[in-house]
Design a protein around this motif. Structure first.
Motif, PDB file in Angstrom:
ATOM      1  N   HIS A 152      35.260  30.133  45.018  1.00 21.95           N
ATOM      2  CA  HIS A 152      35.517  29.413  43.769  1.00 21.95           C
ATOM      3  C   HIS A 152      35.505  30.389  42.582  1.00 21.95           C
ATOM      4  CE1 HIS A 152      35.633  26.473  40.642  1.00 21.95           C
ATOM      5  NE2 HIS A 152      34.400  26.728  40.244  1.00 21.95           N
ATOM      6  N   ASP A 153      34.501  31.255  42.531  1.00 22.87           N
ATOM      7  CA  ASP A 153      34.443  32.261  41.452  1.00 22.87           C
ATOM      8  C   ASP A 153      35.613  33.235  41.533  1.00 22.87           C
ATOM      9  OD1 ASP A 153      32.155  31.139  40.391  1.00 22.87           O
ATOM     10  OD2 ASP A 153      30.793  32.534  41.416  1.00 22.87           O
ATOM     11  N   ALA A 154      36.030  33.557  42.751  1.00 22.80           N
ATOM     12  CA  ALA A 154      37.166  34.465  42.918  1.00 22.80           C
ATOM     13  C   ALA A 154      38.440  33.847  42.352  1.00 22.80           C
ATOM     14  CB  ALA A 154      37.353  34.824  44.388  1.00 22.80           C
ATOM     15  N   LYS A 155      38.632  32.557  42.598  1.00 21.58           N
ATOM     16  CA  LYS A 155      39.810  31.876  42.046  1.00 21.58           C
ATOM     17  C   LYS A 155      39.756  31.861  40.525  1.00 21.58           C
ATOM     18  CE  LYS A 155      40.065  28.366  45.564  1.00 21.58           C
ATOM     19  NZ  LYS A 155      40.250  26.934  45.800  1.00 21.58           N
ATOM     20  N   THR A 156      38.593  31.574  39.983  1.00 22.48           N
ATOM     21  CA  THR A 156      38.426  31.467  38.539  1.00 22.48           C
ATOM     22  C   THR A 156      38.612  32.809  37.836  1.00 22.48           C
ATOM     23  OG1 THR A 156      36.875  29.661  38.881  1.00 22.48           O
ATOM     24  CG2 THR A 156      36.842  30.717  36.729  1.00 22.48           C
ATOM     25  N   LEU A 203      40.067  35.783  39.203  1.00 20.15           N
ATOM     26  CA  LEU A 203      40.858  36.679  40.042  1.00 20.15           C
ATOM     27  C   LEU A 203      41.432  37.877  39.276  1.00 20.15           C
ATOM     28  CD1 LEU A 203      41.837  37.243  42.873  1.00 20.15           C
ATOM     29  CD2 LEU A 203      43.885  35.907  42.366  1.00 20.15           C
ATOM     30  N   SER A 204      42.000  37.654  38.114  1.00 18.81           N
ATOM     31  CA  SER A 204      42.600  38.769  37.359  1.00 18.81           C
ATOM     32  C   SER A 204      41.562  39.837  37.049  1.00 18.81           C
ATOM     33  CB  SER A 204      43.218  38.278  36.051  1.00 18.81           C
ATOM     34  OG  SER A 204      44.403  37.602  36.300  1.00 18.81           O
ATOM     35  N   ARG A 205      40.413  39.427  36.563  1.00 18.36           N
ATOM     36  CA  ARG A 205      39.360  40.380  36.220  1.00 18.36           C
ATOM     37  C   ARG A 205      38.867  41.109  37.464  1.00 18.36           C
ATOM     38  NH1 ARG A 205      34.087  40.022  36.495  1.00 18.36           N
ATOM     39  NH2 ARG A 205      34.082  37.779  36.771  1.00 18.36           N
ATOM     40  N   ALA A 265      38.781  45.957  41.020  1.00 24.48           N
ATOM     41  CA  ALA A 265      39.046  46.555  42.331  1.00 24.48           C
ATOM     42  C   ALA A 265      39.992  47.740  42.203  1.00 24.48           C
ATOM     43  CB  ALA A 265      39.619  45.502  43.281  1.00 24.48           C
ATOM     44  N   VAL A 266      41.007  47.587  41.362  1.00 23.31           N
ATOM     45  CA  VAL A 266      41.957  48.682  41.138  1.00 23.31           C
ATOM     46  C   VAL A 266      41.235  49.900  40.575  1.00 23.31           C
ATOM     47  CG1 VAL A 266      43.920  49.395  39.695  1.00 23.31           C
ATOM     48  CG2 VAL A 266      43.984  47.220  40.896  1.00 23.31           C
ATOM     49  N   LYS A 267      40.208  49.673  39.782  1.00 28.84           N
ATOM     50  CA  LYS A 267      39.443  50.776  39.180  1.00 28.84           C
ATOM     51  C   LYS A 267      38.381  51.330  40.136  1.00 28.84           C
ATOM     52  CE  LYS A 267      40.165  49.041  34.539  1.00 28.84           C
ATOM     53  NZ  LYS A 267      39.573  48.320  33.417  1.00 28.84           N
ATOM     54  N   GLY A 268      38.387  50.879  41.394  1.00 28.62           N
ATOM     55  CA  GLY A 268      37.473  51.432  42.373  1.00 28.62           C
ATOM     56  C   GLY A 268      36.242  50.602  42.660  1.00 28.62           C
ATOM     57  N   GLU A 269      36.248  49.334  42.254  1.00 30.03           N
ATOM     58  CA  GLU A 269      35.107  48.459  42.517  1.00 30.03           C
ATOM     59  C   GLU A 269      35.537  47.326  43.451  1.00 30.03           C
ATOM     60  OE1 GLU A 269      33.258  47.119  38.854  1.00 30.03           O
ATOM     61  OE2 GLU A 269      33.968  48.931  37.843  1.00 30.03           O
ATOM     62  N   PRO A 270      35.628  47.595  44.770  1.00 28.73           N
ATOM     63  CA  PRO A 270      36.066  46.551  45.693  1.00 28.73           C
ATOM     64  C   PRO A 270      35.065  45.393  45.742  1.00 28.73           C
ATOM     65  CG  PRO A 270      35.244  48.449  46.887  1.00 28.73           C
ATOM     66  CD  PRO A 270      35.266  48.832  45.439  1.00 28.73           C
TER      67      PRO A 270
END
Length: 80
Positions: free
Chosen positions: A8-12, A14-16, A21-26
């Motif tokens: 649920h938090d991932a959907k809310t 997702l962009s952030r 993740a792109v900056k190296g924080e998977p």
């Protein structure tokens, strides 16, 4: 340690989360506390170097480094 985020938090957020993740924080997306997927950045392809792609398209004169030398020296008041 990789952060776990519920679905649920991932959907809310997702962009952030993707930006991080792109900056190296998977991160891992979980449902009911069970890990489902891990989001990591895709490796960027190496830049393609196209050395020699115009080989033979033109020629450089042997005196290229001296072309216009007299004019340049005259502009700076030097003896040719």
């Amino acid at each position: 340690m990789v952060r776990m985020v519920n679905i649920h938090d991932a959907k809310t957020n997702l962009s952030r989360l993707v930006d991080q993740a792109v900056k190296g924080e998977p991160f891992i997306i979980a449902k009911a506390g069970k890990p489902l997927v891990k989001v990591v950045p895709i490796d960027q392809p190496a830049a393609v170097k196209r050395l020699g792609f115009m080989s033979g398209a033109f020629t450089v004169p042997n005196d290229f480094d001296r072309m216009g030398q007299a004019e340049i020296e005259a502009m700076f008041g030097l003896d040719p």
